[in-house]
Design a protein around this motif. Sequence first.
Motif, PDB file in Angstrom:
ATOM      1  N   PRO A   1      -2.761   0.623  19.807  1.00 34.02           N
ATOM      2  CA  PRO A   1      -3.128   0.424  18.402  1.00 34.02           C
ATOM      3  C   PRO A   1      -1.986   0.826  17.456  1.00 34.02           C
ATOM      4  N   ILE A   2      -1.889   0.113  16.351  1.00 32.97           N
ATOM      5  CA  ILE A   2      -0.877   0.412  15.337  1.00 32.97           C
ATOM      6  C   ILE A   2      -1.582   1.040  14.137  1.00 32.97           C
ATOM      7  N   ARG A   3      -1.170   2.259  13.806  1.00 31.95           N
ATOM      8  CA  ARG A   3      -1.807   2.963  12.688  1.00 31.95           C
ATOM      9  C   ARG A   3      -0.784   3.464  11.660  1.00 31.95           C
ATOM     10  N   VAL A   4       0.396   3.828  12.129  1.00 31.28           N
ATOM     11  CA  VAL A   4       1.464   4.322  11.250  1.00 31.28           C
ATOM     12  C   VAL A   4       2.750   3.581  11.601  1.00 31.28           C
ATOM     13  N   PRO A   5       3.730   3.563  10.704  1.00 33.29           N
ATOM     14  CA  PRO A   5       4.966   2.850  10.984  1.00 33.29           C
ATOM     15  C   PRO A   5       5.626   3.233  12.309  1.00 33.29           C
ATOM     16  N   ASP A   6       5.559   4.503  12.688  1.00 33.40           N
ATOM     17  CA  ASP A   6       6.190   4.933  13.941  1.00 33.40           C
ATOM     18  C   ASP A   6       5.618   4.233  15.169  1.00 33.40           C
ATOM     19  N   ASP A   7       4.409   3.691  15.053  1.00 38.41           N
ATOM     20  CA  ASP A   7       3.814   2.986  16.186  1.00 38.41           C
ATOM     21  C   ASP A   7       4.551   1.691  16.511  1.00 38.41           C
TER      22      ASP A   7
ATOM     23  N   ASN B   1      -8.356  -2.717  15.505  1.00 37.42           N
ATOM     24  CA  ASN B   1      -8.411  -1.578  14.586  1.00 37.42           C
ATOM     25  C   ASN B   1      -7.875  -1.971  13.217  1.00 37.42           C
ATOM     26  N   SER B   2      -8.392  -1.312  12.195  1.00 36.31           N
ATOM     27  CA  SER B   2      -7.914  -1.547  10.826  1.00 36.31           C
ATOM     28  C   SER B   2      -7.609  -0.234  10.120  1.00 36.31           C
ATOM     29  N   ASP B   3      -7.616   0.871  10.853  1.00 34.98           N
ATOM     30  CA  ASP B   3      -7.381   2.196  10.258  1.00 34.98           C
ATOM     31  C   ASP B   3      -5.891   2.496  10.209  1.00 34.98           C
ATOM     32  N   ILE B   4      -5.206   1.825   9.282  1.00 39.81           N
ATOM     33  CA  ILE B   4      -3.761   2.015   9.149  1.00 39.81           C
ATOM     34  C   ILE B   4      -3.462   2.839   7.903  1.00 39.81           C
ATOM     35  N   ASP B   5      -2.312   3.477   7.919  1.00 42.21           N
ATOM     36  CA  ASP B   5      -1.845   4.236   6.759  1.00 42.21           C
ATOM     37  C   ASP B   5      -1.086   3.267   5.855  1.00 42.21           C
ATOM     38  N   ALA B   6      -1.847   2.554   4.998  1.00 43.20           N
ATOM     39  CA  ALA B   6      -1.255   1.500   4.175  1.00 43.20           C
ATOM     40  C   ALA B   6      -0.154   2.035   3.271  1.00 43.20           C
ATOM     41  N   ALA B   7      -0.347   3.218   2.699  1.00 43.09           N
ATOM     42  CA  ALA B   7       0.658   3.788   1.798  1.00 43.09           C
ATOM     43  C   ALA B   7       1.973   4.032   2.535  1.00 43.09           C
ATOM     44  N   ALA B   8       1.898   4.504   3.771  1.00 50.71           N
ATOM     45  CA  ALA B   8       3.116   4.754   4.550  1.00 50.71           C
ATOM     46  C   ALA B   8       3.846   3.455   4.847  1.00 50.71           C
ATOM     47  N   PHE B   9       3.095   2.418   5.172  1.00 55.09           N
ATOM     48  CA  PHE B   9       3.727   1.123   5.446  1.00 55.09           C
ATOM     49  C   PHE B   9       4.381   0.572   4.181  1.00 55.09           C
ATOM     50  N   GLN B  10       3.697   0.654   3.062  1.00 48.90           N
ATOM     51  CA  GLN B  10       4.250   0.127   1.818  1.00 48.90           C
ATOM     52  C   GLN B  10       5.511   0.877   1.404  1.00 48.90           C
TER      53      GLN B  10
END
Length: 323
Positions: free
Chosen positions: A154-160, A288-297
């Motif tokens: 699953p991808i949740r944060v940019p580091d993934d 999954n949709s539980d991503i850290d949108a702010a971190a990606f942006q």
Amino acid sequence: MKLMKTLGLASAFALAALSAQAQTTLRFAHPVPEGDLQHQMATFFADQVAERTGGSVNVQIFPQGQLGNDGAMIDGTRSGIVDIVLVGLNNFTGLVPVAGVFELPFMFPSRADAYAALDGEVGQGVAERFSEHGLKVLGFPENGFRTMTNSRGPIRVPDDLSGINMRTNNSRALNDMFAALGANPLQLPIAELYTALETGVVNAQDHPVAIVLSFRYDEVQRYLTLTNHAYSALGFMMNANRFNGLSESEQTAIMEAAAEAVAMQRALAADNEAAMVAELEARGMEVNSDIDAAAFQAAVTSVWDAFIADNGDAEVKAILALQ
């Protein structure tokens, strides 16, 4: 009496031959399978054109890249070998670079925001630039919000995404985005993607869920993340000379049919998205949709900076003002 019947029969044949000669056939090419919503749009458009022109214009559809890859179909449309093309708008940014504004990461919070930009003054201004390249824009249907699939987890944060081999299209914005996120972007034609995923040449890709489903990427990818990291429009375009060669009434019919087809396809895409995600889950994908949108942006601001440096900020400001 016999002579009159013969003459009448000859006249009927002549009228039939004249009618056949008067009919215009337009070759319509697109890259997706016949089960995809884009093909449904193409058939709807063809039916509408036939009805609105009283049969004087016939649209012949060539699905799933039968007339070549995206670039070949665009070149064919510009040269007149193909009459109408429907492919991702990103494929036209080599001709009109500013069209890449619509694919900037996290540009559109919602579909409504995207439609307002594409159908309004910003979209019209971009559309006018295609006339310099022999193309008449019929509309901007929907490819949809892009998601990510991969075979690692699953991808949740940019580091993934660090070190993942990500297949990308030819959008500079998307390539720059994945590089900024630490992935290894690799451009591949969509016709080669399934095999590349199956053999491990790449282990991730990004597309809207409709494409993931219609191309059966669930068979070679386990994880689907609903990142919605970029909105992708389609370029629905016609050879300009071919369009201008039609009668005024036929041109009106083409444009009206195109507008209805775009509206129909967008509505289907939005209405069916949840069901398509559910189907992919049922076929074995972990969603999954539980991503850290702010971190990606925050991680992709450099992509916007690069676009503005090359193309100016007029279109970016105009789109943001609409929101």
